[in-house]
Design an enzyme around this catalytic site. Structure first.
Site, short mmCIF file in Angstrom:
data_model
loop_
_atom_site.label_atom_id
_atom_site.label_comp_id
_atom_site.label_asym_id
_atom_site.label_seq_id
_atom_site.Cartn_x
_atom_site.Cartn_y
_atom_site.Cartn_z
N THR A 1 -38.35 -31.03 0.41
CA THR A 1 -38.39 -30.11 -0.72
C THR A 1 -36.97 -29.62 -0.98
OG1 THR A 1 -40.63 -29.40 -0.14
CG2 THR A 1 -39.39 -27.97 -1.63
N MET B 1 -41.69 -31.26 -9.61
CA MET B 1 -43.12 -30.97 -9.52
C MET B 1 -43.44 -30.23 -8.23
SD MET B 1 -45.89 -31.44 -11.34
CE MET B 1 -46.76 -29.95 -10.86
N LYS B 2 -42.76 -30.57 -7.13
CA LYS B 2 -43.01 -29.87 -5.87
C LYS B 2 -42.63 -28.40 -5.99
CE LYS B 2 -44.00 -28.99 -1.62
NZ LYS B 2 -43.39 -29.62 -0.45
N LEU B 3 -41.56 -28.09 -6.68
CA LEU B 3 -41.19 -26.69 -6.86
C LEU B 3 -42.24 -25.96 -7.69
CD1 LEU B 3 -37.31 -26.85 -7.40
CD2 LEU B 3 -38.60 -26.51 -5.28
N ASN C 1 -45.19 -25.37 -5.36
CA ASN C 1 -44.91 -24.32 -4.38
C ASN C 1 -44.82 -22.94 -5.01
OD1 ASN C 1 -44.99 -26.12 -2.31
ND2 ASN C 1 -42.95 -25.66 -1.51
#
Length: 287
Positions: free
Chosen positions: A87, A161-163, A166
């Protein structure tokens, strides 16, 4: 996370050809389970591999692992594909993707949603950015680890997208902590409050799988530390600021996470936000 991935791949019959960790003892502990040699450098780990799986804690760790004469890029074979699951800031992904391309190799940024138990069951969710043809080359590896693999766009899209994911997860952690402390302050047993929350409209998967951590905080293993929570919230708010996206909730969550880390809870599980809020309530003299 990286250790669990290596073990899972080995159990599923995938050839794990080398392991590397900046702390050698951590790699050695995994090597005995997957019957793979421990490389002395990231370069040595990458040299025999067609697919290089990377899982690191932050931007600086990624940069130091890729760069230099002993870095990952120095060992890449032509046509190898790096799967970057860390990440990190999307800008870091784009920079490393360019460095990898200069070696005639490819990079897929594919951070995950899920915890170590989901790795062990092969039920992670990957959100992948990069060349779809390269994604298909590594899909057999990802399929051994994942329940779902989403291709969300070009290089850096997986990291972005991961941010976004999260931002939701860390907001859930914050508001769940607040709700439990509020219920306790009103004289409601935490377990009883959790029963209601888990059965209500807010009973998301996160609420269910974090239950033990919230109900037994002193015994909770560290699935995701508050230090990493703060790191991710800083990435989220910085990324949002660059894009001109207002994210007031994440900004406030970052301030609370910073205060909890400053209070000495950085090495505790993310559920320790509830402890920080309860402690603050008592120290401010609330009854």
């Amino acid at each position: 996370m990286g250790a669990a991935m290596a073990v899972r791949l080995s159990e599923q019959g995938r050839d794990v050809v080398a392991l590397y960790n900046r702390t050698a003892s951590k790699a050695e502990a995994v090597a005995a389970r997957v019957r793979a040699p421990v490389a002395g450098t990231a370069r040595e780990a990458a040299e025999p591999a067609d697919v290089v799986l990377v899982s690191l804690g932050d931007d600086d760790a990624v940069l130091s692992t890729y760069r230099g004469a002993d870095g990952l890029t120095a060992g890449l074979q032509p046509d190898a594909v790096v799967v970057e699951t860390s990440t990190v800031d999307p800008r870091i992904v784009e920079e490393m993707a360019q460095a990898v391309a200069e070696c005639d190799a490819g990079l897929i940024d594919a951070p995950v949603s899920g915890s170590v138990p989901l790795v062990q069951k092969g039920e992670l969710t990957f959100m992948a950015g990069g060349d779809p043809r390269q994604l298909e080359l590594v899909r057999p590896v990802l399929d051994a680890l994942a329940r779902q693999v989403f291709h969300v766009g070009g290089s850096g899209a997986g990291a972005a997208m991961k941010l976004a994911v999260n931002a939701v997860v860390l907001s859930l952690n914050q508001v769940l902590s607040e709700a439990l402390v509020l219920a306790e302050a009103a004289g409601i047993d935490r377990s009883a409050a959790y029963d209601v929350l888990a059965a209500s409209a807010v009973g998301a998967p996160f609420v269910h799988y974090k239950r033990d951590a919230f109900e037994h905080p002193d015994d909770a293993p560290v699935a995701f530390s508050l230090g990493l929570v703060l790191k991710d919230l800083s990435l989220i708010t910085g990324f949002a600021e660059r894009l001109g996206v207002p994210m007031e909730q994440s900004v406030q969550n970052r301030l609370v996470a910073q205060a909890a880390v400053d209070a000495g809870l950085g090495d505790r599980d993310m559920s320790a936000i509830a402890r920080y809020l309860a402690d603050r309530r008592h120290t401010t003299g609330s009854s």
